[in-house]
Design a protein around this motif. Structure first.
Motif, PDB file in Angstrom:
ATOM      1  N   GLN A  76       0.839  -1.202   0.000  1.00 39.27           N
ATOM      2  CA  GLN A  76       0.000   0.000   0.000  1.00 39.27           C
ATOM      3  C   GLN A  76       0.874   1.253   0.000  1.00 39.27           C
ATOM      4  OE1 GLN A  76      -2.219   0.846   3.586  1.00 39.27           O
ATOM      5  NE2 GLN A  76      -3.880   1.820   2.454  1.00 39.27           N
ATOM      6  N   SER A 107       2.638   1.429  -3.571  1.00 35.47           N
ATOM      7  CA  SER A 107       1.821   1.597  -4.777  1.00 35.47           C
ATOM      8  C   SER A 107       0.812   2.736  -4.675  1.00 35.47           C
ATOM      9  CB  SER A 107       1.065   0.302  -5.076  1.00 35.47           C
ATOM     10  OG  SER A 107       0.095   0.051  -4.076  1.00 35.47           O
ATOM     11  N   GLY A 108       0.463   3.128  -3.444  1.00 38.24           N
ATOM     12  CA  GLY A 108      -0.549   4.156  -3.266  1.00 38.24           C
ATOM     13  C   GLY A 108      -1.974   3.631  -3.418  1.00 38.24           C
ATOM     14  N   ARG A 109      -2.119   2.329  -3.623  1.00 38.75           N
ATOM     15  CA  ARG A 109      -3.449   1.719  -3.764  1.00 38.75           C
ATOM     16  C   ARG A 109      -4.034   1.421  -2.391  1.00 38.75           C
ATOM     17  NH1 ARG A 109      -6.356   1.738  -8.526  1.00 38.75           N
ATOM     18  NH2 ARG A 109      -5.000   1.392 -10.306  1.00 38.75           N
ATOM     19  N   ASP A 110      -5.389   1.295  -2.337  1.00 33.59           N
ATOM     20  CA  ASP A 110      -6.005   0.977  -1.049  1.00 33.59           C
ATOM     21  C   ASP A 110      -5.876  -0.511  -0.740  1.00 33.59           C
ATOM     22  OD1 ASP A 110      -8.666  -0.485  -1.893  1.00 33.59           O
ATOM     23  OD2 ASP A 110      -8.500   1.259  -3.201  1.00 33.59           O
TER      24      ASP A 110
END
Length: 433
Positions: A389, A392-395
């Motif tokens: 997280q 990648s900056g993804r949730d």
């Protein structure tokens, strides 16, 4: 007082402490003290002092901070970048192409880092932006990193296997050998899945734009030489009988420092960062282990493990049924605790049950570590999910969905080693004769 009622009381105390944000190590110590002080005539204070002292100078534990330090050093080198260059030359022809670099790279990194988070972060640091830039499917990139990163718990030198060896009094060298073939099996399952996925979804795999001759591939392989030499030095010295795990860990630290020096990534600041990182992680694990030893001793005084083992024996569960129940239990527990805490929290009760069922504790160690691996990619406390997280900056939900196929592949690996236990036991049996 009945053992069941006492176990329920102590379990409730533990839940209240953990829910209140009390450190796991402190919670273990408090529960052990409550058990001795209120439910046995034993002197809680003197037993706490003697148990913590006795368990804190266990020789097997000396390998732990050294392997942690080795992983911290390698995390700050150019090792991941070099591995990507070396592996991509040989893996691009497979269905799925460079996605396999994540899997094999994590397998190699696991053999020198010993930590799941370090393995995932080190390989992902270079492969995540590189594969995204080349147009690979982001979900598959994240899934392979999340799943393969857990190999750091299983492939030796594994910190988790050292912890299990200490709490179960099993040979760490034999556990290291036992983890090799299951680790290769899981790598093969992951790679097989990527190949099938690529055949079914060819549009998600970019074309191979880099055509290399055999000579160029061999030249690229020079990037793999340093890490392969380090693996041979560390694991070869153990398996060849030349060094104990602690001595091999010392070799690994020296080798890692040399690698960091040659890559020009070793500065006074990074050196201090590696030391402080290793101290923090080692102190956390050791603190949990010594208070878990106190809790284990307290449980022995209360008689709970003996009564529980007798109760389980009265159920006449087959070994397969017991393993199934324990597997589900660990997966649920893994949603809320890290791997080390899971093992030490349950060892007092689970290990006597497993031993009473006639299951080899060496084999069970690999079984338990694979379940703990799977817990690293289950929310809400999946450490590899947190690592990815941040990178990648993804949730978390997106990353969890990407990781789920690899969770089920690990469950398949558990089924295979249960049906064919020789996958775990053959190397320790043959090499330790």
């Amino acid at each position: 007082m009945a053992a069941g009622v006492l176990a329920t009381i102590l379990f409730t105390v533990m839940l209240i402490l953990l829910a209140g944000g009390v450190w796991i190590a402190v919670s273990l110590g408090i529960v052990g003290w409550v058990a001795l002080e209120f439910f046995t005539p034993a002197p809680a204070g003197s037993l706490l002092a003697s148990t913590v002292w006795d368990s804190s100078w266990n020789w097997a534990l000396t390998a732990l901070p050294l392997f942690v330090w080795m992983g911290e050093i390698l995390f700050r080198t150019r090792l991941s970048q070099d591995m990507f260059l070396g592996l991509s030359a040989w893996l691009s022809w497979l269905p799925g192409r460079l996605v396999h670099v994540n899997i094999v790279g994590c397998g190699i990194m696991a053999a020198v880092a010993g930590s799941s988070a370090v393995t995932c972060a080190t390989v992902g640091r270079i492969s995540l932006p590189e594969l995204k830039a080349r147009g690979y499917d982001e979900r598959m990139i994240l899934g392979t990193l999340a799943g393969s990163g857990t190999l750091g718990l299983l492939i030796p030198p594994s910190i988790m296997l050292i912890v299990y060896g200490v709490i179960s009094q099993q040979s760490i060298s034999r556990l290291f050998m036992a983890g090799v073939l299951p680790g290769i099996l899981i790598i093969a399952l992951f790679m097989g899945y990527v190949m099938i996925w690529s055949w079914l979804r060819p549009e998600l795999t970019p074309a191979d734009t880099e055509k290399l001759s055999l000579k160029e591939k061999l030249w690229r392989s020079r990037y793999l030489i340093p890490v392969m030499l380090l693996i041979i030095a560390v694991l070869g010295s153990i398996y060849g009988g030349f060094a104990t795990p602690t001595e091999a860990a010392t070799v690994g630290v020296i080798g890692s420092l040399i690698l960091a020096g040659f890559s020009r990534s070793l500065t006074p600041k990074t050196f201090m960062d590696t030391l402080l990182g290793a101290v923090r992680t080692s102190c956390m694990i050791t603190f949990i282990l010594v208070t878990a030893a106190f809790l284990s001793m307290a449980m022995g005084f209360t008689g709970i493990p003996r009564h529980l083992a007798t109760w389980v024996d009265s159920l006449h569960l087959s070994p397969y049924a017991l393993l199934f129940v324990l597997g589900i239990f660990y997966i649920i527990l893994g949603c809320f605790l890290d791997g080390v805490s899971m093992l030490v929290l349950t060892a007092t009760v689970v290990l006597p049950m497993v031993k009473a069922a006639g299951i080899d504790l060496l084999w069970f160690g690999i079984f338990a570590v694979i379940v703990v691996e799977a817990a690293q990619i289950t929310p809400p406390v999946g450490f590899n999910l947190f690592v990815l997280q941040g990178m990648s900056g993804r949730d978390i939900l997106h990353i969890t969905k990407a990781a789920m196929p690899f969770f089920f592949l690990m469950m398949l690996g558990l089924v295979i080693i249960t049906l064919v236990p020789q996958i775990v036991t053959i190397l320790p049996q043959t090499m330790m004769r």
